[in-house]
Design a protein around this motif. Sequence first.
Motif, PDB file in Angstrom:
ATOM      1  N   PHE A  62       0.778 -36.386 -23.905  1.00  0.00           N
ATOM      2  CA  PHE A  62       1.049 -37.063 -25.171  1.00  0.00           C
ATOM      3  C   PHE A  62       2.481 -37.578 -25.172  1.00  0.00           C
ATOM      4  O   PHE A  62       3.006 -37.958 -26.196  1.00  0.00           O
ATOM      5  N   ALA A 119      -0.249 -31.115 -23.369  1.00  0.00           N
ATOM      6  CA  ALA A 119      -0.052 -32.249 -24.277  1.00  0.00           C
ATOM      7  C   ALA A 119       1.180 -32.021 -25.151  1.00  0.00           C
ATOM      8  O   ALA A 119       2.032 -32.893 -25.298  1.00  0.00           O
ATOM      9  N   LEU A 120       1.282 -30.814 -25.698  1.00  0.00           N
ATOM     10  CA  LEU A 120       2.419 -30.489 -26.570  1.00  0.00           C
ATOM     11  C   LEU A 120       3.732 -30.503 -25.797  1.00  0.00           C
ATOM     12  O   LEU A 120       4.745 -31.001 -26.277  1.00  0.00           O
ATOM     13  N   GLY A 121       3.714 -29.955 -24.604  1.00  0.00           N
ATOM     14  CA  GLY A 121       4.932 -29.886 -23.798  1.00  0.00           C
ATOM     15  C   GLY A 121       5.456 -31.274 -23.480  1.00  0.00           C
ATOM     16  O   GLY A 121       6.648 -31.554 -23.655  1.00  0.00           O
ATOM     17  N   LEU A 123       4.883 -33.990 -25.087  1.00  0.00           N
ATOM     18  CA  LEU A 123       5.348 -34.579 -26.351  1.00  0.00           C
ATOM     19  C   LEU A 123       6.773 -34.115 -26.658  1.00  0.00           C
ATOM     20  O   LEU A 123       7.635 -34.909 -27.051  1.00  0.00           O
ATOM     21  N   ALA A 124       7.037 -32.835 -26.432  1.00  0.00           N
ATOM     22  CA  ALA A 124       8.362 -32.293 -26.741  1.00  0.00           C
ATOM     23  C   ALA A 124       9.427 -32.887 -25.822  1.00  0.00           C
ATOM     24  O   ALA A 124      10.520 -33.221 -26.273  1.00  0.00           O
ATOM     25  N   PHE A 125       9.086 -33.057 -24.523  1.00  0.00           N
ATOM     26  CA  PHE A 125      10.054 -33.667 -23.607  1.00  0.00           C
ATOM     27  C   PHE A 125      10.413 -35.071 -24.081  1.00  0.00           C
ATOM     28  O   PHE A 125      11.591 -35.450 -24.113  1.00  0.00           O
TER      29      PHE A 125
END
Lengths: 326, 289
Positions: A62, A119-121, A123-125
């Motif tokens: 993401f 997906a979350l990881g 997105l955070a990057f």
Amino acid sequence: MRGQANPVRAYGPILLMAAVLGALPLLAASNTLLNAMVLALIIALAAQGWNILGGYGGQFSFGHAAFFGMGAYCTAILQTRFGVNAYIAFAAAVAVGSLVGLAIGYLSFRSGLRGSYFALGTLAFAEVFRILANASAFTGGAAGVLIKLDVRPETFQFASRAVYFWIALGLVTAVMLVNRWIERSRFGAWLVAIRENEDAAKALGVDTFAVKLKAITLSAAITAVSGAFYAQYFLFLDAGIAFGPWISVEALLAPIIGGLGTVFGPVIGALGLHFVSEMTRHVTGRIPGIDLVLYGALLVVMVAFARDGIIGLLMKLRARLAGGRA
Amino acid sequence: MFAPDIILAAVLNGLMTGAVYALTAVGLTLVYGVLHIINFAHGAILTAAMFAAYFAWKAGIDPYIAVFGLAPLFFGAGYAVQRYVIGPSSHGEDRNILLVTLGLSIVIENALLAGFRSDTRTIDVPYGFSVIDLGFTFLSVPRVVAFGASCAAAALLWGILTRTDTGKAIRAVAKEKLGASLVGIDVAHVYAVTFGLGAACLAVAACLLLPTFYVHPRVGNAYVLVAFTIVVLGGMGSVPGALIGGLFIGVVESLSGLFLGESLGQIGIFLIFILVLLVRPTGLFGARA
């Protein structure tokens, strides 16, 4: 299509599509149309990158904005701050983009992030990069970076939009050819095996970590090409454009609409989406966001009713026609 | 570098914000714990709730009163969305649910943008600027109310989960879906109830935020990543984890804002997020990945 033994049947359709699209500026040279097409091709490139990792490998990112933005910022900053030649800056941007992909991939896959966690990881990057680019003076802060207008072929700037169009089309075509080659290679088969069942692939001796790492590096490199070309075409970018969620969403939407894990899917999806969004703007006028409402709705409808995208629908149609004849 | 009372004030303020963060995160973690999905539409639902509270205020209803109408309303809406949209269209596959909720968030956010444009709206309530004097610092009354009400809402939710039959069914489905359906629990119904509870938490949070915050079609984005961070930090699916994580993140944000400046303040949150994901993806309170 996947197991095509005959190279002409494997690569021919790609070159045919490129030739047909390449003739477009000769037939209709309106700047508006070419502008829309170049943007659609830039999205197609980002989507092709996403498709390697997400479509074939089943790892849904993401945060492909991280790679897009890295490509865009590198091209722009190397030129504006260090006076590097535009083509060298472009190549360096792709290299940096793939290194970032390698790093994010190494960290994420080493810790075993899968599915929603991955997906979350990602997105955070992407968000970390966005905040840093927005706050740091080196990247021009919130004001963004402006590449100096200097229209010469040596500076990778052209007066005619048709030239940009052909370059973008050339890049998209090259990636499609590479993509097809991957499909026919052992690496491509391992990647699909990981998507279908990672544990089973591992049990059969596939080095899943190495394969996923290769996939995310290649994926990031292609998306960085897209970002670098974006910077070179629009000559302006800020943190919201380069690292914003919009590009992460478009990069994953196009392959899903077009057909996940296919060579033509991301390209058809990107062109189709931009056609739809231009049409909605045409019909509804300039209501902000209305085209995105349609994008979102399309995403839900495609997931609900056509898991294999436009390509899947076409294949089904072909199978039905062939079945009727037999 | 800073006097201790400034740091103490920052910690107190962080706790106030953190309580509302915790409330948004509780909804998210509950949905994750039961449905095992990450609800990407969480931020967009919060935005929608804030718009609803804003228009209630326009119609003359104070947000602190509107909350009693909006919470059931959003419960119903959340129930319907899960039961009739997300459930059927995702064919029970995790990847699909991820995409469907992403699609929903794009639709909600941009429908609000199309309908109300990107103007920033604020409301003006008589108690908006009232403060409590603690001697060394001031606490804003709406934020104290938000703190208290968030804790109360979380306690109520905890009560529902542990004391009622519905709560028992929710916990049963979270533990063992197949077993729950074998003993006669309607899993689709429980899923929808859970999703509705998550949406109701957001409606409460929206009404608590409105007196001190602004409304904008993308306002939920600022909260959604924070909520994800809290959920991951506290352990996916753990309600007490989300509460403690929320308070912790509120304090971290407040302190990093103090030391790094406003624009870099949020980076502390994301770094924690990435670190927790990489080092201990089960969170501080989670049992398993």
